[in-house]
Design an enzyme around this catalytic site. Structure first.
Site, short mmCIF file in Angstrom:
data_model
loop_
_atom_site.label_atom_id
_atom_site.label_comp_id
_atom_site.label_asym_id
_atom_site.label_seq_id
_atom_site.Cartn_x
_atom_site.Cartn_y
_atom_site.Cartn_z
N GLU A 121 0.88 -1.25 -0.01
CA GLU A 121 0.10 0.02 -0.10
C GLU A 121 0.88 1.36 0.06
OE1 GLU A 121 -2.66 -0.42 3.43
OE2 GLU A 121 -3.61 -2.16 2.56
N GLU A 132 -6.46 -10.73 -0.83
CA GLU A 132 -7.23 -10.22 0.16
C GLU A 132 -8.64 -10.42 0.16
OE1 GLU A 132 -5.55 -7.11 2.73
OE2 GLU A 132 -3.47 -7.64 2.01
#
Length: 377
Positions: free
Chosen positions: A161, A267
């Protein structure tokens, strides 16, 4: 009991049986068998599973999946909480579990702006550490952690991220405020040096957004141009019922494929709950007056929502199946609904139903919908 709310077992026996009957006739197929020849099927697992406190969940992992990721045990704050002190108790147990069951073991994550202790970036007086100090901390951490599991952890989410949704580097976060993109290159270099055979990934969410996706593709190209190893991009797929569309996800995979970048779905879950517009730091107690609005399924998921969730999963797996040549792994973020992080984010204490197995570890209609979606040429 209202006819709108059937027991989960009844839902699985009714809708699920109808979906499963043509697929499972005469066999006892598992998720990993249904996906065989296309991609690995993984699950993120928690400490309770690893430590034997949830044997039913452990059995599901052993039976249905051929890859695992750790929810928290390899994040910096857990494994390296203080300067010079590492604690591998939880991560050793995780890796031992994966080795025991013959699973593809993923390490998550080495460089992330959350769950990294402040001492990594700040001196005792509160001032920012120098670039050289932070680089030294990063390299030491990666070489120590990756080196410990050399040959056992097969793939690492090296960087997590790094970009905001507009595609800009998160320079408001200490990693990138201090190191910029050079820190990312240093992380990949250190990981490869620590285990030259391990696969290395970049991992991020909302990669169906074109600007963010372009930034990640450009980053991969920079890593490659520097002569460093990167084996793919993890697309975190934390979906809502409302989006993104299957078409947007397919376009994202196509964009990475055109850049010759393999993809992992890392995810995966699908929240069925409404999400407040402003939820940073939100707590269920602060929204008590709106509890019915934000936690509407306390007594179980209505049949119509079970069916809608199954349809949503079927649509997503149709996309994954169509792009199987470009996808290496699909990993669900959790095993059962009761263990999902979404029960406590962005509001604590809610009842979400985002996975394929219910709170009693029973397969849901969504499970059979995924199986049916995978049962196509």
């Amino acid at each position: 009991m209202s006819p709108r709310f059937l027991p989960i077992a009844a839902v699985a026996l009714s809708v699920g049986a109808l979906l499963a009957r043509p697929l499972l006739a005469g066999t006892d197929l598992t998720l990993k068998e249904a996906a065989h020849g296309r991609f690995l099927i993984g699950a993120a697992i928690n400490d309770r599973i690893v430590q034997g406190e949830e044997p039913a969940a452990a059995h599901i992992v052993e039976r249905e999946f051929n890859a695992i990721s750790p929810e928290n045990c390899l994040k910096w704050a857990v494994v390296h909480p203080e300067p010079g002190r590492y604690d591998f108790t939880r991560s050793d147990a995780y890796v031992d579990f994966g080795v025991k069951h013959g699973l593809f073991i993923v390490g998550h994550t080495l460089m992330w702006h959350y769950q990294t202790p402040a001492w990594v970036f700040y001196n005792a007086d509160g001032s920012l550490k120098s670039r050289a100090q932070v680089l030294a901390e990063l390299r030491d951490h990666i070489r120590t952690v990756v080196g410990r599991y050399k040959g056992r952890i097969k793939g690492w989410d090296v960087v997590n991220e790094a970009f905001d949704d507009s595609g800009k580097l998160r320079t408001d976060r200490p990693w990138y405020k201090i190191l910029g993109e050079d820190g990312i290159l240093a992380a990949f270099k250190a990981a490869h040096e620590a285990d030259p055979k391990a696969e290395l990934y970049y991992n991020d969410f909302s990669l169906w957004l074109p600007a963010k996706r372009r930034a990640v593709i450009a980053l991969v190209e920079k890593i490659r141009a520097a002569g460093l190893r990167i084996d793919g991009v993890g697309m975190q797929e934390h979906y809502l019922m409302s989006g993104p569309s299957p078409q947007m996800v397919g376009q994202a995979i196509d964009a990475f494929a055109n850049a010759k970048i393999p993809v992992m779905v890392t995810e995966l879950d699908i929240s069925v709950l409404p999400r407040p517009n402003h939820y940073t730091g939100a707590d269920l107690g602060q929204l008590q007056a709106k509890q019915a609005e934000f936690d509407p399924y306390v007594n179980g998921l209505p049949v119509r929502m079970e069916n809608a969730l199954a349809d949503r999963y079927a649509a997503m797996f149709a996309v994954y199946r169509a792009h199987a040549e470009d996808i290496k792994r699909v990993t669900f973020w959790g095993v059962s609904d009761g263990d999902s992080w979404l029960n406590n984010w962005p509001i604590r204490g809610r009842h979400d139903y985002p996975l394929l197995f219910d709170r009693h570890f029973r397969p849901k209609p969504a499970f059979f919908a995924v199986m049916k979606a995978l049962d196509h040429p």
